[in-house]
Design an enzyme around this catalytic site. Sequence first.
Site, short mmCIF file in Angstrom:
data_model
loop_
_atom_site.label_atom_id
_atom_site.label_comp_id
_atom_site.label_asym_id
_atom_site.label_seq_id
_atom_site.Cartn_x
_atom_site.Cartn_y
_atom_site.Cartn_z
N LYS A 247 0.83 -1.20 0.00
CA LYS A 247 0.00 0.00 0.00
C LYS A 247 0.87 1.25 0.00
O LYS A 247 2.00 1.22 0.47
CB LYS A 247 -0.86 0.02 1.28
CG LYS A 247 -1.99 -0.98 1.33
CD LYS A 247 -2.73 -0.86 2.67
CE LYS A 247 -3.86 -1.88 2.78
NZ LYS A 247 -4.95 -1.67 1.81
N ARG B 33 -10.34 -11.57 2.27
CA ARG B 33 -11.22 -12.62 1.72
C ARG B 33 -10.54 -13.98 1.77
O ARG B 33 -11.21 -15.01 1.89
CB ARG B 33 -11.65 -12.23 0.30
CG ARG B 33 -10.53 -12.12 -0.67
CD ARG B 33 -10.87 -11.28 -1.90
NE ARG B 33 -10.86 -9.85 -1.62
CZ ARG B 33 -11.14 -8.91 -2.51
NH1 ARG B 33 -11.48 -9.23 -3.75
NH2 ARG B 33 -11.10 -7.64 -2.18
N1 BES Z 1 -8.02 -3.77 4.57
C1 BES Z 1 -8.23 -3.33 3.24
C2 BES Z 1 -9.54 -2.56 3.06
C3 BES Z 1 -9.66 -1.26 3.81
C4 BES Z 1 -9.38 -0.06 3.19
C5 BES Z 1 -10.10 -1.24 5.12
C6 BES Z 1 -9.51 1.12 3.88
C7 BES Z 1 -10.24 -0.06 5.81
C8 BES Z 1 -9.94 1.13 5.19
C9 BES Z 1 -8.27 -4.54 2.31
O1 BES Z 1 -7.48 -5.61 2.70
C10 BES Z 1 -7.76 -4.09 0.98
O2 BES Z 1 -6.62 -3.73 0.92
N2 BES Z 1 -8.61 -4.11 -0.02
C11 BES Z 1 -8.24 -3.69 -1.32
C12 BES Z 1 -8.73 -4.71 -2.30
C13 BES Z 1 -8.18 -4.54 -3.68
C14 BES Z 1 -6.69 -4.84 -3.69
C15 BES Z 1 -8.89 -5.48 -4.61
C16 BES Z 1 -8.90 -2.34 -1.56
O3 BES Z 1 -10.02 -2.11 -1.09
O4 BES Z 1 -8.26 -1.51 -2.20
MN MN Z 2 -5.49 -5.43 2.04
#
Ligand code: BES
Ligand code: MN
Length: 497
Positions: free
Chosen positions: A275, A349
């Site tokens: 990230k 997931r």
């Molecule tokens: N933990 C994150 C989602 C999240 C984002 C929670 C902001 C709380 C605040 C999750 O694991 C994630 O990174 N999701 C990605 C999925 C994508 C890579 C398909 C996302 O939402 O960008």
């Molecule tokens: Mn994630």
Amino acid sequence: MPDPFAFGFTPFARLRGVLIVFCAENLRFGAATQRVLSSMGDLVRRAGAADRFTGKNGSTLDIVAPSGLSLPRLVVVGTGKESDLKPQDFVKLGGIAMGKVPAAAAEATIFAEFASGALKSDQIAGLMLGARLRAYTFDRYKTKRKEGEERPKKVEVNFACANSSAAEKAWLRQAAIADGVVLARDLINEPANVLYPGEFARRASSLGKLGVNVEVLDVAAMRKLGMGALLGVGQGSVHESKLVIMRWNGGKRGSNPIAFIGKGVCFDTGGISIKPAQGMEDMKGDMAGAACVVGLMHALAARKAKINAIGAIGLVENMPDGKAQRPGDIVKTMSGQTIEIINTDAEGRLVLADVLHYVNKKFKPKFMINLATLTGAIIVALGQEYAGMFSNDDKLVERLTKAGQATGERVWRMPLGPEYDKMIDSKFADMKNTGGRWAGSITAAQLLQRFVGKTPWVHLDIAGTALGSPQTDINKSWSSGWGVRLLERLVEDYYER
Ligand code: BES
Ligand code: MN
Ligand code: ZN
């Protein structure tokens, strides 16, 4: 640092510390309140006029060092029209009242009386729940206080009422719920260097003292079970992944349990698909689903709920490392289905796929509800007001919607369907772990649905509601503990025998 707040009861005649009373529109007070205020002549009326305070719902009037009363401060909280008040409004008013207790005060007395008369014990307990949640702070890592921000070691908050034993009984139930919310908030606020999977599992194990049966599965045990998806997420971390199963058996012997499953990513760097730095610190809260499940199990056990309930949390840390999983890797889940990893940041997931399958197979639950800070896309869709709700069962949806309206922890149903399901088909494996930018929350839910069989199931995407929560009358903390009160209400209203 132990919590400084002690909530209790007192007769109306015993006034101590900051005094908080309620009034209805047009400055109307209850009888006991009036008796106290009469010693001040027309002070309250004049102060109200000066501040244009009439008693509108949620408004407040502050009188410092009121003449005629030997108390440091009198606060009047408006209730508005009392016949309009719903149970949840008492919780909110309790929060507002507590918010008027200055940080330096060591004592407060809150009159559990409205203009129309004494409050019922459930209403008093509602006020107390709101006050308790409002009083919550997470300051265990602050070693210095600004001037005026020091709290005394002990703060006594007493609710004045006529029949304290009935109120006490109602409060015991609400206190169990409040403690569950506080536990969830603490876990979520805790930084990830302190709360890694092993430490989280230890804290969950402390529910044992309430009669919850807690079992912790380590990596070796999960490997035996074939949980390749969960283990793949955690393999880049120095902290061992854990699966914690909590069982509360307060219901009929042998009757199938209801099950709650939480995403417990103690920190989500994104892994190799790392990230951006901006805001990454919030990912210490990527275990909010798991925290909610632990808080809920605490609440159910502490109030001895007449239900058999399972809480299951998959605890991992998602790190980039030489041992971390890569995009393109294919993992085998416990269910036998394979998943191609497209983006290592779509890890929640993967964790849930194995935990959902395990719980479904092992416990044959009446239903499964999972909570997860699963996608940023749900924040884009719903903001912080509603959690996204995905389900294969209309009855559960209806019940959760009602529980959401009653508690203020609201849910909004999102669609599922074969067209979305197709979006996660993979060239190389049974499915891939992302379906592209479009409908990101839905394709995530579709993946989960492939692991729940025919069991009634709800997935709550709480990425928007659980973290960086908006400041409300009953929450001033970064994490609201969202979901504990919602699910507790669902159980109480529909599933207890
Ligand atoms: N933990 C994150 C989602 C999240 C984002 C929670 C902001 C709380 C605040 C999750 O694991 C994630 O990174 N999701 C990605 C999925 C994508 C890579 C398909 C996302 O939402 O960008
Ligand atoms: Mn994630
Ligand atoms: Zn995540």
